[in-house]
Scaffold this active site. Structure first.
Site, PDB file in Angstrom:
ATOM      1  N   HIS A   1       1.979   4.568  -2.816  1.00 35.89           N
ATOM      2  CA  HIS A   1       2.180   6.014  -2.648  1.00 35.89           C
ATOM      3  C   HIS A   1       3.607   6.406  -3.032  1.00 35.89           C
ATOM      4  O   HIS A   1       3.833   7.449  -3.658  1.00 35.89           O
ATOM      5  CB  HIS A   1       1.954   6.426  -1.189  1.00 35.89           C
ATOM      6  CG  HIS A   1       0.541   6.273  -0.714  1.00 35.89           C
ATOM      7  ND1 HIS A   1      -0.531   6.782  -1.388  1.00 35.89           N
ATOM      8  CD2 HIS A   1       0.032   5.669   0.404  1.00 35.89           C
ATOM      9  CE1 HIS A   1      -1.651   6.510  -0.721  1.00 35.89           C
ATOM     10  NE2 HIS A   1      -1.326   5.832   0.357  1.00 35.89           N
TER      11      HIS A   1
ATOM     12  N   HIS B   1       0.841  -1.200   0.000  1.00 40.45           N
ATOM     13  CA  HIS B   1       0.000   0.000   0.000  1.00 40.45           C
ATOM     14  C   HIS B   1       0.879   1.255   0.000  1.00 40.45           C
ATOM     15  O   HIS B   1       0.651   2.178  -0.792  1.00 40.45           O
ATOM     16  CB  HIS B   1      -0.912  -0.011   1.235  1.00 40.45           C
ATOM     17  CG  HIS B   1      -1.731   1.234   1.401  1.00 40.45           C
ATOM     18  ND1 HIS B   1      -3.063   1.303   1.059  1.00 40.45           N
ATOM     19  CD2 HIS B   1      -1.401   2.481   1.881  1.00 40.45           C
ATOM     20  CE1 HIS B   1      -3.520   2.519   1.311  1.00 40.45           C
ATOM     21  NE2 HIS B   1      -2.533   3.252   1.822  1.00 40.45           N
ATOM     22  N   GLU B   2       1.880   1.256   0.870  1.00 38.97           N
ATOM     23  CA  GLU B   2       2.767   2.419   0.935  1.00 38.97           C
ATOM     24  C   GLU B   2       3.638   2.526  -0.304  1.00 38.97           C
ATOM     25  O   GLU B   2       3.985   3.631  -0.730  1.00 38.97           O
ATOM     26  CB  GLU B   2       3.624   2.351   2.200  1.00 38.97           C
ATOM     27  CG  GLU B   2       2.833   2.386   3.500  1.00 38.97           C
ATOM     28  CD  GLU B   2       1.889   3.581   3.590  1.00 38.97           C
ATOM     29  OE1 GLU B   2       2.238   4.659   3.052  1.00 38.97           O
ATOM     30  OE2 GLU B   2       0.802   3.431   4.180  1.00 38.97           O
TER      31      GLU B   2
END
Length: 437
Positions: free
Chosen positions: A28, A24-25
């Site tokens: 980003h 998920h990170e």
């Protein structure tokens, strides 16, 4: 051995959760770096630092509490004007947020800040994390239903009923007055593999059942494979009231929750259950269904949390579809791993739990409130609307949106999230969900 399996299930889910958060990170991190934003930290977990390593300008590491993760981007908000001391709780919170934001802006890298990116790039960066979880869910569900398969009735016959008894009968043996079943009369035997019915090839028992149920009283040509050779038979379904089932053999329920009973063609044969591989598109379809289900859960979240609190206090049975904490998910994973079932069945359920967890991460992070990703998207879109409005009316470009003004609301949301997490944690410890009942 059971304890080891239980611990193994928990570890499987913790590792899967860690990978889901980490990716998920990454969702980003990658676009942020591609767009030139300076990223100071990439961390999995919160609290005290366990380990870290600096690579280039970014510090990568792990923290003690594996309850999430974050990347620290330079200049999430416009730099402050260095106003004097703040007065009041809310003003102090805003000033502290601005000071912390200012510290992320490195000298000489004032142009490599997040808030100066075009609106569409900011949206891409913030949606990258949730979309990574969505992609993971699609991949896991695809492996589950197209690689392993969905447990359904196969074309291999497991049993043949000797006689026909009324649907409401509880008899377990045939009596002299009970007529022979059409399957027994036709000479079907356990181990036969259905090839075609009424000239239509069948690949699942559900397809065969649909043909039989639609033809009560009609003689049907039946081809089975027995001992490696095909054998032609004839079978005539009788009209009988039977509970309608789905492809997995589970009863279909009406709006009142009662099994649907209809008069359909019946022959009296049962199939072996097995994993039937689905088309590659089935994984994306299953993901979409889960997204819809989780979105509905989010809409009714306050009511569900209230019900969880009531069941916790009263000791009542908890809704199996209620939200879970990390402890609850781990507990379910341990119970699944320790059940007395084939290894493939247990592994399939664990994969389903992990995929559903990624769907939950995707939907939850899209809630349009700070500090969630959806909140940052709304801030970026609002700035885009202001710029378009100014251009339409030939006004000067507006100043960047200062989201630090929303810090008081962000704190309220954070407190509510912490409270929700605490409630779910206590409920999962003392009144857990039992999906294995």
């Amino acid at each position: 051995m059971e304890i080891l399996l239980y611990v193994g299930g928990i570890l499987f889910m913790l590792i899967g959760l860690g990978l889901s958060i980490g990716l998920h990170e990454v969702g980003h991190l990658v676009p942020a770096k591609l767009f030139g934003v300076r990223v100071g930290q990439y961390m999995i977990g919160f609290g005290p630092r366990l380990w870290s390593k600096r690579i280039g300008e970014t510090e990568y590491g792990f923290k003690l509490l594996p309850l999430g993760g974050f990347i620290s981007m330079s200049g999430m908000y416009p730099a402050s004007n260095n106003a004097g001391p703040a007065r009041g709780v809310f003003r102090t919170l805003i000033q502290d947020a601005r000071s912390a934001n200012d510290e992320t802006i490195a000298e000489g890298a004032e142009d490599r800040v997040f808030y100066k990116l075009p609106v569409w790039k900011r949206v891409v960066v913030m949606l990258g994390g949730p979309l990574m979880n969505l992609l993971l869910a699609v991949i896991i569900f695809t492996v589950l239903v197209s690689g392993i398969g969905v447990q359904q009735g196969t074309t291999t016959i497991a049993s043949v009923t000797e006689c026909v008894v009324p649907a409401e009968s509880t008899a377990t043996e045939c009596s002299a007055d009970d007529p022979a079943s059409p399957a027994a009369e036709a000479g079907i035997e356990p181990g036969d593999v259905l090839v075609s019915i009424d000239g239509q090839p069948v690949s699942t028992f559900a397809e065969a059942t649909a043909i039989v149920q639609a033809a009560p009283g009609d003689a049907l040509d039946l081809v089975v494979r027995r001992d490696g050779a095909e054998k032609a038979l004839s079978i005539t379904p009788i009209a009988a009231e039977r509970t309608i089932t789905d492809a997995s053999g589970q009863p279909i329920l009406d709006s009142s929750g009662d099994p649907v009973v209809k008069e359909v063609g019946y022959v009296g044969m049962g199939s072996q259950m097995g994993y039937v591989q689905q088309p590659l598109t089935a994984g994306a379809q299953l993901t979409a269904e889960n997204v819809s289900r989780v979105a509905s859960l989010i809409v009714t979240l306050p009511v569900r949390l209230w019900d969880i609190g009531v069941s916790l206090v009263t000791g009542g049975e908890r809704d199996p579809n209620s939200p879970l904490s990390v402890v609850g998910v781990g507990r379910l994973a341990g119970e699944v791993a320790a059940t007395d079932a084939p290894i493939l069945n247990r592994f399939a359920v664990l994969l389903q739990l992990l995929a559903s967890l990624n769907v939950a991460l995707f939907v939850f992070n899209l809630i349009p409130l700070l500090p969630l990703d959806g909140g940052h998207v709304v801030v970026a879109l609002w700035e885009g609307v202001k710029r378009i409005w100014a251009k339409l009316f030939r006004r000067p470009p507006p100043a960047p949106v200062d989201a630090t003004r929303l810090v008081p609301l962000t704190v309220v949301v954070a407190v509510l999230l912490i409270g929700m997490g605490a409630l779910l944690l206590v409920a999962d410890l003392f009144n857990p969900v039992d999906i294995l009942q």
